[in-house]
Motif scaffolding. Structure first.
Motif, PDB file in Angstrom:
ATOM      1  N   SER A  59     100.483  48.577  42.387  1.00 21.69           N
ATOM      2  CA  SER A  59     101.169  49.892  42.316  1.00 21.69           C
ATOM      3  C   SER A  59     102.231  50.280  42.921  1.00 21.69           C
ATOM      4  CB  SER A  59      99.886  50.923  42.361  1.00 21.69           C
ATOM      5  OG  SER A  59      98.845  50.612  41.845  1.00 21.69           O
ATOM      6  N   ASN A  64     106.034  48.096  38.171  1.00 20.21           N
ATOM      7  CA  ASN A  64     104.742  47.560  38.973  1.00 20.21           C
ATOM      8  C   ASN A  64     104.823  46.275  39.193  1.00 20.21           C
ATOM      9  OD1 ASN A  64     103.812  46.270  36.844  1.00 20.21           O
ATOM     10  ND2 ASN A  64     103.064  47.978  35.908  1.00 20.21           N
ATOM     11  N   THR A  85      96.625  44.261  47.191  1.00 22.16           N
ATOM     12  CA  THR A  85      96.107  45.304  46.911  1.00 22.16           C
ATOM     13  C   THR A  85      95.006  46.060  47.315  1.00 22.16           C
ATOM     14  OG1 THR A  85      95.914  46.978  44.685  1.00 22.16           O
ATOM     15  CG2 THR A  85      95.128  44.461  44.574  1.00 22.16           C
ATOM     16  N   ASP A  92      92.154  43.785  37.241  1.00 27.39           N
ATOM     17  CA  ASP A  92      93.388  43.749  37.900  1.00 27.39           C
ATOM     18  C   ASP A  92      93.658  42.258  38.220  1.00 27.39           C
ATOM     19  OD1 ASP A  92      94.178  46.253  37.524  1.00 27.39           O
ATOM     20  OD2 ASP A  92      93.655  47.045  39.556  1.00 27.39           O
TER      21      ASP A  92
END
Length: 210
Positions: A59, A64, A85, A92
């Motif tokens: 993000s 991105n 992340t 994801d």
């Protein structure tokens, strides 16, 4: 002496980048060659620095990590990208692999686990269980059209990859050198138009090779 892995850190949070730098500053295996705070900068820095490995946040503003990864891998397929992340969302994880990333690490990992993960990904030595490979297979469904036929030896290597074997384990089982294994891996990826060994395993399941 083995050359250190040239690493590019991409994260929009300054403190996150500083944290990674602090962890890696005394690690001889890595040298940080640059930083970027969004996907567009990541692409520019990649062209300028040609790192071996990119630690990519997901993000970020402007572009991105998913989109940046896809763009970078399309132009520099040999550069390894590891997504980093706070997200535990399995979608994801799958999306990162679809875009060509070699791996996925969580930001809350212990320092030792982070280092081990980065070292393993940089060497393309990530063992994978059959269960995980099957889960990935359900997400990646490739029809195989337009892909070149693998040789018997390449199929043997592919079978062992799908079973979670590392390059070292494959070399022992097939009585060949690790460099030969790496050559076979490169050829297999090229023939099947795939990006990494995770996708190779899913291909093997999808096509009944294992």
């Amino acid at each position: 002496m083995t050359q250190p892995i040239r690493l590019l850190i991409v994260d929009d949070h300054f403190l996150a980048r500083e944290g990674v730098k602090e962890i890696l500053e005394n690690q001889r295996e890595f040298v940080i060659v640059g930083e970027a705070s969004n996907g567009i900068q990541a692409i520019e820095k990649t062209k300028e620095l040609l790192p071996d490995l990119i630690l990519m946040d997901i993000s970020m503003p402007k572009m991105n990590g998913f989109d940046a990864t896809k763009k970078i891998k399309s132009e520099y397929p040999n550069i390894k990208i590891v997504m980093m992340t706070v997200s535990y969302d399995i979608t994801d994880w799958f999306e990162a692999l679809k875009r060509g990333a070699q791996g996925y690490l969580l930001k809350n990992l212990k320092t030792e686990d982070l280092l081990n993960g980065l070292k393993a990904y940089s060497l393309d030595e990530i063992p994978m269980s059959k269960e995980m490979a099957f889960r990935i297979w359900k997400e990646f469904k490739k029809d195989g059209q337009g892909k070149q036929t693998l040789s018997v030896r390449e199929q043997e290597v592919l079978q062992l990859v799908a079973k979670g074997c590392s390059n070292k384990e494959i070399s022992k089982q097939l009585s060949i050198t690790e460099n030969t294994v790496k050559t076979h891996m490169k050829n297999i990826l090229g023939k099947l138009q795939l990006d990494n060994r995770v996708q190779l395993a899913s291909y093997a399941f999808d096509n009944g090779i294992v």
